[in-house]
Design an enzyme around this catalytic site. Structure first.
Site, PDB file in Angstrom:
ATOM      1  N   ASP A  91       0.849  -1.190   0.000  1.00 29.01           N
ATOM      2  CA  ASP A  91       0.000   0.000   0.000  1.00 29.01           C
ATOM      3  C   ASP A  91       0.885   1.240   0.000  1.00 29.01           C
ATOM      4  O   ASP A  91       1.865   1.301   0.750  1.00 29.01           O
ATOM      5  CB  ASP A  91      -0.865  -0.046   1.272  1.00 29.01           C
ATOM      6  CG  ASP A  91      -2.059   0.855   1.124  1.00 29.01           C
ATOM      7  OD1 ASP A  91      -1.844   2.062   0.878  1.00 29.01           O
ATOM      8  OD2 ASP A  91      -3.197   0.353   1.245  1.00 29.01           O
ATOM      9  N   LYS A 146       0.739  13.208 -18.093  1.00 33.13           N
ATOM     10  CA  LYS A 146      -0.346  14.184 -18.111  1.00 33.13           C
ATOM     11  C   LYS A 146      -1.627  13.489 -17.650  1.00 33.13           C
ATOM     12  O   LYS A 146      -1.701  12.266 -17.748  1.00 33.13           O
ATOM     13  CB  LYS A 146      -0.500  14.773 -19.509  1.00 33.13           C
ATOM     14  CG  LYS A 146      -1.156  13.831 -20.525  1.00 33.13           C
ATOM     15  CD  LYS A 146      -1.718  14.612 -21.661  1.00 33.13           C
ATOM     16  CE  LYS A 146      -2.594  13.836 -22.552  1.00 33.13           C
ATOM     17  NZ  LYS A 146      -3.778  13.194 -22.092  1.00 33.13           N
ATOM     18  N   HIS A 176       3.206  12.592 -24.661  1.00 37.13           N
ATOM     19  CA  HIS A 176       3.785  11.620 -25.600  1.00 37.13           C
ATOM     20  C   HIS A 176       3.906  12.173 -27.022  1.00 37.13           C
ATOM     21  O   HIS A 176       4.670  11.652 -27.819  1.00 37.13           O
ATOM     22  CB  HIS A 176       3.045  10.277 -25.549  1.00 37.13           C
ATOM     23  CG  HIS A 176       1.766  10.216 -26.321  1.00 37.13           C
ATOM     24  ND1 HIS A 176       0.576  10.693 -25.864  1.00 37.13           N
ATOM     25  CD2 HIS A 176       1.489   9.713 -27.541  1.00 37.13           C
ATOM     26  CE1 HIS A 176      -0.363  10.494 -26.756  1.00 37.13           C
ATOM     27  NE2 HIS A 176       0.155   9.893 -27.798  1.00 37.13           N
ATOM     28  N   LYS A 180       7.010  11.802 -30.383  1.00 41.81           N
ATOM     29  CA  LYS A 180       6.748  11.287 -31.739  1.00 41.81           C
ATOM     30  C   LYS A 180       7.785  11.848 -32.710  1.00 41.81           C
ATOM     31  O   LYS A 180       8.007  13.055 -32.740  1.00 41.81           O
ATOM     32  CB  LYS A 180       5.350  11.701 -32.220  1.00 41.81           C
ATOM     33  CG  LYS A 180       4.236  10.985 -31.481  1.00 41.81           C
ATOM     34  CD  LYS A 180       2.896  11.366 -32.098  1.00 41.81           C
ATOM     35  CE  LYS A 180       1.782  10.723 -31.295  1.00 41.81           C
ATOM     36  NZ  LYS A 180       0.881   9.909 -32.064  1.00 41.81           N
ATOM     37  N   HIS A 238      -1.076  18.194 -26.179  1.00 42.12           N
ATOM     38  CA  HIS A 238      -0.518  17.747 -27.472  1.00 42.12           C
ATOM     39  C   HIS A 238      -0.607  18.825 -28.551  1.00 42.12           C
ATOM     40  O   HIS A 238       0.343  19.110 -29.257  1.00 42.12           O
ATOM     41  CB  HIS A 238      -1.268  16.518 -28.004  1.00 42.12           C
ATOM     42  CG  HIS A 238      -1.348  15.362 -27.058  1.00 42.12           C
ATOM     43  ND1 HIS A 238      -0.405  15.126 -26.088  1.00 42.12           N
ATOM     44  CD2 HIS A 238      -2.239  14.343 -26.944  1.00 42.12           C
ATOM     45  CE1 HIS A 238      -0.730  14.031 -25.415  1.00 42.12           C
ATOM     46  NE2 HIS A 238      -1.841  13.543 -25.912  1.00 42.12           N
ATOM     47  N   LYS A 324     -13.200  13.277 -31.146  1.00 37.87           N
ATOM     48  CA  LYS A 324     -13.383  11.823 -31.220  1.00 37.87           C
ATOM     49  C   LYS A 324     -14.658  11.544 -31.993  1.00 37.87           C
ATOM     50  O   LYS A 324     -15.541  12.402 -32.097  1.00 37.87           O
ATOM     51  CB  LYS A 324     -13.472  11.232 -29.813  1.00 37.87           C
ATOM     52  CG  LYS A 324     -12.150  11.314 -29.047  1.00 37.87           C
ATOM     53  CD  LYS A 324     -12.167  10.410 -27.829  1.00 37.87           C
ATOM     54  CE  LYS A 324     -10.900  10.543 -27.006  1.00 37.87           C
ATOM     55  NZ  LYS A 324      -9.760   9.809 -27.549  1.00 37.87           N
TER      56      LYS A 324
HETATM   57  C1  BG6 Z   1      -4.000  10.667 -25.284  1.00 40.62           C
HETATM   58  C2  BG6 Z   1      -5.433  10.990 -25.003  1.00 40.62           C
HETATM   59  O1  BG6 Z   1      -3.145  11.560 -24.623  1.00 40.62           O
HETATM   60  O2  BG6 Z   1      -3.764  10.736 -26.697  1.00 40.62           O
HETATM   61  C3  BG6 Z   1      -6.358  10.067 -25.772  1.00 40.62           C
HETATM   62  O3  BG6 Z   1      -5.680  10.865 -23.617  1.00 40.62           O
HETATM   63  C4  BG6 Z   1      -6.018  10.087 -27.244  1.00 40.62           C
HETATM   64  O4  BG6 Z   1      -7.719  10.444 -25.578  1.00 40.62           O
HETATM   65  C5  BG6 Z   1      -4.529   9.813 -27.438  1.00 40.62           C
HETATM   66  O5  BG6 Z   1      -6.788   9.061 -27.884  1.00 40.62           O
HETATM   67  C6  BG6 Z   1      -4.141   9.938 -28.897  1.00 40.62           C
HETATM   68  O6  BG6 Z   1      -2.790   9.609 -29.058  1.00 40.62           O
HETATM   69  P1  BG6 Z   1      -2.246   9.191 -30.489  1.00 40.62           P
HETATM   70  O7  BG6 Z   1      -0.780   8.962 -30.257  1.00 40.62           O
HETATM   71  O8  BG6 Z   1      -2.976   7.947 -30.890  1.00 40.62           O
HETATM   72  O9  BG6 Z   1      -2.527  10.323 -31.434  1.00 40.62           O
END
Ligand code: BG6
Length: 469
Positions: A91, A146, A176, A180, A238, A324
Site C-alpha cells: 500500500d 499528463k 507523448h 513522436k 498535445h 473523437k
Molecule cells: C492521449 C489521449 O493523450 O492521446 C487520448 O488521452 C487520445 O484520448 C490519445 O486518444 C491519442 O494519441 P495518439 O498517439 O494515438 O494520437
C-alpha cells in the site's frame, strides 16, 4: 561563460509505480521490450503496485503485454527483460512499502533511479512525499504523466507540491506527442530547409490549421474522459505543443533549455482563447457510454482560433480542431500561404492560382505534402494544384515509437522531449477563459467532421481542410 547543461546522470534503476495498471500494460512494457531489444535497457526494473501479485505473475503479465503489442516479439529478448523485473507489493500509505523500495534500490547499489508515475495524478503528491520520507527523492528523478492539473490553479498547486520534493530539473513531464518522430520533425523540417524560413511568417502565411481527429469514441475510458473532455485531454497539451513547434523561433543552442525558452515565448505571445473563438461538440451517443453522466455536457470535439501576437505571427489565424468519433483518424498541420495575384501573362484571364499549402502529416503514415501550382494542359496559361508528397517511413525507414523514445530519454537523463513547468502553466493560462466560460456543446454524428457550428470561428472565407491521408 558557462553554457547551460540540462542533462542528468544516466539512471541505474527504473521504478514503475502503477506497474500492474493500464498504462504500463499498453505502453510501458512494449517500450521496455524495444529498449531491451536495442540494448538500451541496462538497469533493474522494479514494479510497485497495490495488486497482490507474485513476481511470477508480474513477469507473465509483462510478457502478455509485450506479445499483445507485438505478436512476433522475440522470446530471446523477453527472457532477459523478465530477469530484470522485480515487484514490490504494498500500500502506498504504508511506510513499510517505502522502506522495502529503499532497501531494494540499496541492494542494486542505485544512486540515480527513475521513478515513473504510471498512476492517477491524484496520487502524484502522495508518492512524491513518500519517496522523500525515505530519502529517495535525493537519489533520482520522477516522470509524471499528463494531465498536469485540470486548470491553471491546480497545475500551479501540483507543480508547487512536486517542487517541494524534487527540483525542476529532476521532474520529467511526459506529453507523448513530444516523443513522436513526426512531431519532432516539425522542428527539423522547418530549420533545416532554407527555402521555408524566409516565408514562414505573417507576410506569406495566411493561416495555419492543426487537426487531430480520431474515429474512436471514448473506448471504455468514459469515467476518466467525462471528467476531462477534449480541451483538457489533448488541446491543452498535445495540440498546443504542436503549435509551439510550428510557431517558435530557432533555439539559441543545443541544450534543452534553449528549446524550452523558445516555446515559452510562443505561449507568452499567445492570447488567451476567448469563449467566442471556441466551438465545442459532443458526438451523439456519448451520453450512453459506460461511465458517462447521462446529462454530461463534456465536449468530445473542440475547434478554436488562436492568435500569436508576435512579430512573426501577428494577424495570422491559427485554427485548432480536435475530436473523437470523427470521419477519419489523422493528425495534420496545414500551413496555407497567401494566394498570388492572377497570372498576368494569361490572355484568357483565367482564375488566379490556388494557394500553396504545406501539410505535415503527424499521425500514422507521417510525412509531408507540398501543394503547389503547375500549368494546366492545354492552350491557356492556367495553373492547377499538384501535390509533391513524401511518406517518411518509406523514405527514411521505420522510426521508434513515442514511449520507447521517452522512456529511453528518461533513463538516459535527457529532458529535451519533456514539458517544463512554466510551459505547462502558460498553456493552462491560454485555455483558462474557455474553461471558465465553455459555452454550449453542439451535437454531431459519429463519422462526421464535428458540428457545423465549427465553421463559425473561421474568418476571411477560410475553410477547414480535411486531412489528406
Ligand atoms: C492521449 C489521449 O493523450 O492521446 C487520448 O488521452 C487520445 O484520448 C490519445 O486518444 C491519442 O494519441 P495518439 O498517439 O494515438 O494520437
Amino acid at each position: 561563460m558557462t553554457l547551460p547543461h540540462s542533462d542528468q546522470p544516466a539512471a541505474d534503476a527504473l521504478v514503475l509505480f502503477g506497474a500492474t495498471g493500464d498504462l504500463a500494460k499498453r505502453k510501458l512494457f512494449p517500450a521496455l521490450y524495444q529498449l531491451e531489444r536495442t540494448g538500451l535497457l541496462k538497469v533493474p526494473v522494479i514494479g510497485v503496485a497495490r495488486s497482490d501479485w507474485t513476481d511470477q505473475a508480474f513477469c507473465e503479465h509483462a510478457e502478455e503485454a509485450i506479445v499483445a503489442a507485438d505478436a512476433h516479439a522475440d522470446a530471446a529478448v523477453i527472457g532477459p527483460l523478465k530477469q530484470r523485473l522485480d515487484l514490490i507489493q504494498g500500500d502506498y500509505s504504508h511506510q513499510s512499502t517505502w522502506e522495502e523500495l529503499r532497501d531494494t534500490l540499496d541492494r542494486h547499489g542505485s544512486k540515480h533511479a527513475v521513478y515513473y508515475m504510471a498512476i492517477p495524478p491524484s496520487m502524484f503528491p502522495v508518492v512524491a512525499q513518500q519517496l522523500a520520507s525515505v530519502g529517495l527523492n535525493q537519489r533520482g528523478r520522477i516522470v509524471v504523466e499528463k494531465p498536469f492539473g485540470r486548470d491553471l490553479p491546480s497545475a500551479q498547486e501540483l507543480n508547487q507540491t512536486l517542487a517541494k520534493v524534487f527540483p525542476e530539473e529532476r521532474i520529467f513531464r511526459i506529453d507523448h506527442y513530444l516523443g513522436k518522430e513526426s512531431v519532432e520533425d516539425l522542428l527539423v523540417f522547418r530549420f533545416s530547409n532554407a527555402l521555408l524560413e524566409p516565408v514562414w511568417n505573417r507576410r506569406y502565411v495566411r493561416s495555419v490549421q492543426v487537426t487531430m481527429s480520431e474515429t474512436i469514441g471514448v473506448e471504455g475510458r468514459g469515467s476518466f474522459y467525462d471528467g476531462v473532455g477534449a480541451i483538457r485531454d489533448v488541446l491543452q497539451n498535445h495540440l498546443l505543443q504542436v503549435v509551439a513547434l510550428l510557431a517558435m523561433e530557432p533555439p539559441a543552442g543545443a541544450d534543452s533549455q534553449y528549446l524550452q525558452d523558445e516555446k515559452a515565448k510562443v505561449f507568452a505571445a499567445m492570447r488567451p482563447i476567448e469563449p467566442d473563438d471556441l466551438v465545442r461538440g459532443q458526438y451523439v451517443g456519448y451520453r450512453d457510454e459506460h461511465g458517462v453522466d447521462p446529462n454530461s455536457d463534456v465536449e468530445t470535439f473542440a475547434a478554436c482560433r488562436l492568435e500569436i501576437d508576435s512579430w512573426r505571427w501577428a494577424g495570422v489565424p491559427w485554427y485548432v480542431r480536435v475530436g473523437k468519433g470523427l470521419a477519419e483518424s489523422a493528425t495534420e498541420a496545414v500551413v496555407e500561404f497567401q494566394r498570388p495575384p492572377r497570372l498576368l501573362f494569361d490572355e484568357a484571364g483565367g482564375p488566379p492560382p490556388g494557394r500553396n499549402l504545406v501539410r505535415f502529416r503527424l499521425g500514422k503514415q507521417d510525412g509531408v505534402t507540398f501543394a503547389l501550382q503547375a500549368k494546366t494542359p492545354g492552350p491557356h496559361l492556367d495553373s492547377q494544384e499538384v501535390d509533391i508528397s513524401v511518406d517518411f517511413a518509406a523514405a527514411l525507414g521505420e522510426r521508434s515509437a513515442a514511449y520507447e523514445r521517452l522512456l529511453g530519454d528518461a533513463l538516459a537523463g535527457s529532458p529535451r522531449r519533456f514539458a517544463r513547468q512554466d510551459i505547462v502553466e502558460h498553456t493552462w493560462s491560454v485555455i483558462q477563459p474557455i474553461l471558465d466560460t465553455p459555452g454550449p456543446v453542439h451535437p454531431y454524428f459519429r463519422g462526421s467532421w464535428g458540428p457545423s457550428e465549427a465553421e463559425r470561428i473561421l474568418e476571411n472565407e477560410d475553410t477547414w481542410y480535411e486531412p489528406s491521408s
